[in-house]
Design an enzyme around this catalytic site. Structure first.
Site, PDB file in Angstrom:
ATOM      1  N   GLY A  12       0.828  -1.211   0.000  1.00  0.00           N
ATOM      2  CA  GLY A  12       0.000   0.000   0.000  1.00  0.00           C
ATOM      3  C   GLY A  12       0.858   1.255   0.000  1.00  0.00           C
ATOM      4  O   GLY A  12       1.888   1.297   0.659  1.00  0.00           O
ATOM      5  N   ALA A  23      15.678  10.351  -0.250  1.00  0.00           N
ATOM      6  CA  ALA A  23      16.781  10.158   0.702  1.00  0.00           C
ATOM      7  C   ALA A  23      17.692   9.016   0.252  1.00  0.00           C
ATOM      8  O   ALA A  23      18.927   9.116   0.328  1.00  0.00           O
ATOM      9  CB  ALA A  23      16.219   9.876   2.098  1.00  0.00           C
ATOM     10  N   ARG A  73       1.030  -4.721  -5.809  1.00  0.00           N
ATOM     11  CA  ARG A  73       1.149  -6.042  -5.209  1.00  0.00           C
ATOM     12  C   ARG A  73       1.465  -6.983  -6.366  1.00  0.00           C
ATOM     13  O   ARG A  73       1.015  -6.761  -7.486  1.00  0.00           O
ATOM     14  CB  ARG A  73      -0.134  -6.410  -4.482  1.00  0.00           C
ATOM     15  CG  ARG A  73      -0.395  -5.425  -3.333  1.00  0.00           C
ATOM     16  CD  ARG A  73      -1.212  -6.001  -2.192  1.00  0.00           C
ATOM     17  NE  ARG A  73      -0.943  -5.271  -0.959  1.00  0.00           N
ATOM     18  CZ  ARG A  73      -1.574  -4.164  -0.563  1.00  0.00           C
ATOM     19  NH1 ARG A  73      -2.504  -3.626  -1.322  1.00  0.00           N
ATOM     20  NH2 ARG A  73      -1.267  -3.588   0.575  1.00  0.00           N
ATOM     21  N   GLY A 103       5.771  -2.859   3.671  1.00  0.00           N
ATOM     22  CA  GLY A 103       5.409  -3.474   4.942  1.00  0.00           C
ATOM     23  C   GLY A 103       6.003  -4.853   5.116  1.00  0.00           C
ATOM     24  O   GLY A 103       6.916  -5.260   4.385  1.00  0.00           O
ATOM     25  N   ASP A 104       5.477  -5.610   6.066  1.00  0.00           N
ATOM     26  CA  ASP A 104       6.097  -6.898   6.394  1.00  0.00           C
ATOM     27  C   ASP A 104       5.985  -7.904   5.255  1.00  0.00           C
ATOM     28  O   ASP A 104       6.874  -8.749   5.086  1.00  0.00           O
ATOM     29  CB  ASP A 104       5.546  -7.450   7.710  1.00  0.00           C
ATOM     30  CG  ASP A 104       4.036  -7.493   7.751  1.00  0.00           C
ATOM     31  OD1 ASP A 104       3.397  -6.867   6.885  1.00  0.00           O
ATOM     32  OD2 ASP A 104       3.488  -8.158   8.632  1.00  0.00           O
ATOM     33  N   THR A 127       3.769   2.552   5.718  1.00  0.00           N
ATOM     34  CA  THR A 127       2.330   2.258   5.739  1.00  0.00           C
ATOM     35  C   THR A 127       1.644   3.262   6.655  1.00  0.00           C
ATOM     36  O   THR A 127       2.220   3.665   7.673  1.00  0.00           O
ATOM     37  CB  THR A 127       2.017   0.827   6.250  1.00  0.00           C
ATOM     38  OG1 THR A 127       0.628   0.757   6.610  1.00  0.00           O
ATOM     39  CG2 THR A 127       2.819   0.441   7.478  1.00  0.00           C
ATOM     40  N   ASP A 129      -0.744   2.572   8.489  1.00  0.00           N
ATOM     41  CA  ASP A 129      -1.386   1.854   9.596  1.00  0.00           C
ATOM     42  C   ASP A 129      -0.556   1.822  10.884  1.00  0.00           C
ATOM     43  O   ASP A 129      -1.077   1.493  11.945  1.00  0.00           O
ATOM     44  CB  ASP A 129      -1.690   0.408   9.184  1.00  0.00           C
ATOM     45  CG  ASP A 129      -2.554   0.348   7.934  1.00  0.00           C
ATOM     46  OD1 ASP A 129      -3.270   1.328   7.670  1.00  0.00           O
ATOM     47  OD2 ASP A 129      -2.505  -0.670   7.225  1.00  0.00           O
ATOM     48  N   ASP A 131       1.509  -0.413  11.816  1.00  0.00           N
ATOM     49  CA  ASP A 131       1.309  -1.760  12.377  1.00  0.00           C
ATOM     50  C   ASP A 131       2.480  -2.692  12.068  1.00  0.00           C
ATOM     51  O   ASP A 131       2.301  -3.909  12.018  1.00  0.00           O
ATOM     52  CB  ASP A 131      -0.002  -2.364  11.835  1.00  0.00           C
ATOM     53  CG  ASP A 131       0.026  -2.545  10.330  1.00  0.00           C
ATOM     54  OD1 ASP A 131       0.921  -1.994   9.662  1.00  0.00           O
ATOM     55  OD2 ASP A 131      -0.866  -3.238   9.803  1.00  0.00           O
ATOM     56  N   ARG A 173      -6.494  -1.510   8.155  1.00  0.00           N
ATOM     57  CA  ARG A 173      -6.535  -2.978   7.940  1.00  0.00           C
ATOM     58  C   ARG A 173      -6.939  -3.698   9.225  1.00  0.00           C
ATOM     59  O   ARG A 173      -8.023  -3.474   9.735  1.00  0.00           O
ATOM     60  CB  ARG A 173      -5.174  -3.479   7.431  1.00  0.00           C
ATOM     61  CG  ARG A 173      -4.909  -3.093   5.992  1.00  0.00           C
ATOM     62  CD  ARG A 173      -3.663  -3.745   5.465  1.00  0.00           C
ATOM     63  NE  ARG A 173      -2.476  -3.284   6.178  1.00  0.00           N
ATOM     64  CZ  ARG A 173      -1.246  -3.657   5.892  1.00  0.00           C
ATOM     65  NH1 ARG A 173      -1.025  -4.510   4.930  1.00  0.00           N
ATOM     66  NH2 ARG A 173      -0.213  -3.180   6.568  1.00  0.00           N
ATOM     67  N   GLN A 256      -7.263   9.256   3.378  1.00  0.00           N
ATOM     68  CA  GLN A 256      -6.174   9.160   4.362  1.00  0.00           C
ATOM     69  C   GLN A 256      -4.837   8.790   3.750  1.00  0.00           C
ATOM     70  O   GLN A 256      -3.806   8.940   4.368  1.00  0.00           O
ATOM     71  CB  GLN A 256      -6.493   8.083   5.390  1.00  0.00           C
ATOM     72  CG  GLN A 256      -7.450   8.516   6.432  1.00  0.00           C
ATOM     73  CD  GLN A 256      -8.095   7.294   7.051  1.00  0.00           C
ATOM     74  OE1 GLN A 256      -7.792   6.961   8.170  1.00  0.00           O
ATOM     75  NE2 GLN A 256      -8.964   6.638   6.325  1.00  0.00           N
ATOM     76  N   ARG A 257      -4.864   8.221   2.551  1.00  0.00           N
ATOM     77  CA  ARG A 257      -3.600   7.783   1.953  1.00  0.00           C
ATOM     78  C   ARG A 257      -2.878   8.908   1.236  1.00  0.00           C
ATOM     79  O   ARG A 257      -1.673   8.839   1.031  1.00  0.00           O
ATOM     80  CB  ARG A 257      -3.861   6.676   0.946  1.00  0.00           C
ATOM     81  CG  ARG A 257      -4.107   5.354   1.579  1.00  0.00           C
ATOM     82  CD  ARG A 257      -3.904   4.302   0.511  1.00  0.00           C
ATOM     83  NE  ARG A 257      -4.330   3.024   0.958  1.00  0.00           N
ATOM     84  CZ  ARG A 257      -3.505   2.134   1.475  1.00  0.00           C
ATOM     85  NH1 ARG A 257      -2.237   2.387   1.578  1.00  0.00           N
ATOM     86  NH2 ARG A 257      -3.968   0.972   1.863  1.00  0.00           N
TER      87      ARG A 257
HETATM   88  P1  ADP Z   1       2.976  -4.955   2.624  1.00  0.00           P
HETATM   89  O1  ADP Z   1       4.406  -4.934   2.228  1.00  0.00           O
HETATM   90  O2  ADP Z   1       2.405  -3.557   2.751  1.00  0.00           O
HETATM   91  O3  ADP Z   1       2.732  -5.826   3.849  1.00  0.00           O
HETATM   92  P2  ADP Z   1       1.867  -7.031   0.913  1.00  0.00           P
HETATM   93  O4  ADP Z   1       1.655  -7.979   2.037  1.00  0.00           O
HETATM   94  O5  ADP Z   1       0.793  -6.893  -0.111  1.00  0.00           O
HETATM   95  O6  ADP Z   1       2.142  -5.544   1.403  1.00  0.00           O
HETATM   96  O7  ADP Z   1       3.224  -7.471   0.178  1.00  0.00           O
HETATM   97  C1  ADP Z   1       3.712  -6.751  -0.929  1.00  0.00           C
HETATM   98  C2  ADP Z   1       4.312  -7.698  -1.943  1.00  0.00           C
HETATM   99  O8  ADP Z   1       5.401  -8.416  -1.336  1.00  0.00           O
HETATM  100  C3  ADP Z   1       3.383  -8.792  -2.427  1.00  0.00           C
HETATM  101  O9  ADP Z   1       2.542  -8.365  -3.479  1.00  0.00           O
HETATM  102  C4  ADP Z   1       4.353  -9.853  -2.911  1.00  0.00           C
HETATM  103  O10 ADP Z   1       4.850  -9.520  -4.201  1.00  0.00           O
HETATM  104  C5  ADP Z   1       5.491  -9.712  -1.904  1.00  0.00           C
HETATM  105  N1  ADP Z   1       5.354 -10.728  -0.839  1.00  0.00           N
HETATM  106  C6  ADP Z   1       4.505 -10.732   0.212  1.00  0.00           C
HETATM  107  N2  ADP Z   1       4.625 -11.856   0.953  1.00  0.00           N
HETATM  108  C7  ADP Z   1       5.567 -12.612   0.340  1.00  0.00           C
HETATM  109  C8  ADP Z   1       6.147 -13.902   0.613  1.00  0.00           C
HETATM  110  N3  ADP Z   1       5.752 -14.648   1.647  1.00  0.00           N
HETATM  111  N4  ADP Z   1       7.093 -14.345  -0.264  1.00  0.00           N
HETATM  112  C9  ADP Z   1       7.481 -13.607  -1.309  1.00  0.00           C
HETATM  113  N5  ADP Z   1       6.978 -12.395  -1.616  1.00  0.00           N
HETATM  114  C10 ADP Z   1       6.035 -11.890  -0.810  1.00  0.00           C
END
Ligand code: ADP
Length: 324
Positions: A12, A23, A73, A103-104, A127, A129, A131, A173, A256-257
């Site tokens: 996101g 930076a 994504r 994010g994670d 993000t 959020d 979180d 979320r 908000q984004r």
């Molecule tokens: P965020 O980074 O905000 O948590 P997502 O969870 O949608 O967002 O993850 C972003 C992208 O990172 C995903 O579309 C995918 O390409 C990659 N990704 C997420 N989880 C995995 C995973 N377990 N293994 C490999 N790539 C991943």
């Protein structure tokens, strides 16, 4: 020593990502490296959409919301074949370091890229959020918070004028952090978040107590992930179970984004961007540049999955006490 790095934004979007890109680009150039921007996150790596950046290519973006690199994504990156194509794009240009702003989920992908292809990856938390475990704040949260509070302030004016209850839905979320802080800063009469159970009977009692103490209007902030439903559903349940029928629902949603990042988000993104490049220069990988008690530190990616994020249940009490 790393000579060539790339930067991408993934997941996101969040205000301040541009300040982070700036930076990374400028500090990489300062360290004598070449730097490429990847368009549309991991999809751009797979599709070979990279542009070499110079100091001027990030001029005039520190104050702009969104991300000039675009975000996406990417399903294909979830499987080894997709990551192999992505790695080839980088290795063909002799790029062996990557900064990922996201994010994670983004860090899980980065960890796989390092493990399978040896491309060193450093993360920056982006993000709205707030979180992500292991950092006190994420890039974009402060801007989104201020946007939500401004919306609540405006709704308070009209709620007061008509003696109404407003239900305001705030993004986040599965996390209630943004909603909780918006509620505290906006002086909400109640804040409903997924981290604590929502009981409609208790909410109705609270609205009655507020009315009996002389309040003619109320604001109820609802986190989008609340387990009792969205703001409209909760408003409907309140009307079914009480005499409160003159109510309105506002979903702040994607407003908000967007928007120009606050000074706080710009500074955070700038500090974390410089730290991320320094980490690559030092030869690190699988770490996130994070804020910890005011200091910028490096946290292992695994902390972002394992450490709980910043939601503090004591804030629920603060919101409750101050709403009386
Ligand atoms: P965020 O980074 O905000 O948590 P997502 O969870 O949608 O967002 O993850 C972003 C992208 O990172 C995903 O579309 C995918 O390409 C990659 N990704 C997420 N989880 C995995 C995973 N377990 N293994 C490999 N790539 C991943």
């Amino acid at each position: 020593m790393t000579k060539n790095i790339a930067v991408l934004t993934s997941g996101g979007d969040a205000p301040g990502m541009n300040a982070g890109i700036r930076a990374v680009v400028r500090s990489a150039i300062h360290s004598g490296m070449k730097v490429w921007g990847v368009e549309r996150g991991y999809q751009g790596l797979i599709d070979n959409r990279l542009v070499e950046m110079d100091g001027r290519s990030v001029s005039g973006i520190i104050n702009r919301g969104g991300t000039i690199l675009h975000s996406a994504r990417c399903e294909a990156f979830l499987v080894p074949a997709g990551r192999e194509r992505a790695a080839k794009t980088l290795l063909d240009r002799d790029i062996d370091g990557l900064v990922v702003i996201g994010g994670d989920g983004t860090y899980r992908g980065a960890a796989a890229l390092y493990e399978e292809h040896g491309i060193r990856c450093v993360g920056m938390p982006g993000t709205i959020d707030n979180d992500i475990g292991g950092t006190d704040f994420t890039i974009g949260y402060d801007t989104a918070l201020n946007t939500a509070v401004e919306a609540i302030d405006r709704l308070r004016d009209t709620a007061d004028s008509h003696d109404r209850i407003f239900f305001v839905e705030v993004m986040g979320r599965h996390s209630g952090y943004l909603a909780m802080m918006s509620g505290i800063a906006g002086g909400a009469e109640a804040v409903l978040v997924p981290e604590t159970p929502t009981d409609i009977g208790v909410l109705v009692d609270r609205l009655r107590a507020c009315r009996d103490r002389g309040k003619t209007s109320s604001i109820v902030v609802v986190a989008e992930g609340d387990e009792a439903g969205n703001a409209s559903e909760i408003a409907a349940k309140v009307s079914e179970q009480s005499e409160f029928t003159d109510q309105r629902v506002t979903v702040i949603g994607h407003l908000q984004r967007g928007g120009s990042p606050t000074a706080w988000d710009r500074i955070l993104a700038s500090r974390l961007g410089v730290a991320a490049v320094e980490a690559l220069v030092e030869g690190q990988s699988n770490v996130m540049a994070a804020l910890n008690g005011g200091e910028v530190i490096l946290r292992p990616f695994s902390d972002t999955w394992e450490v709980k994020s910043a939601f503090d249940p004591r804030c629920v009490r603060i919101a409750d006490v101050l709403a009386t």
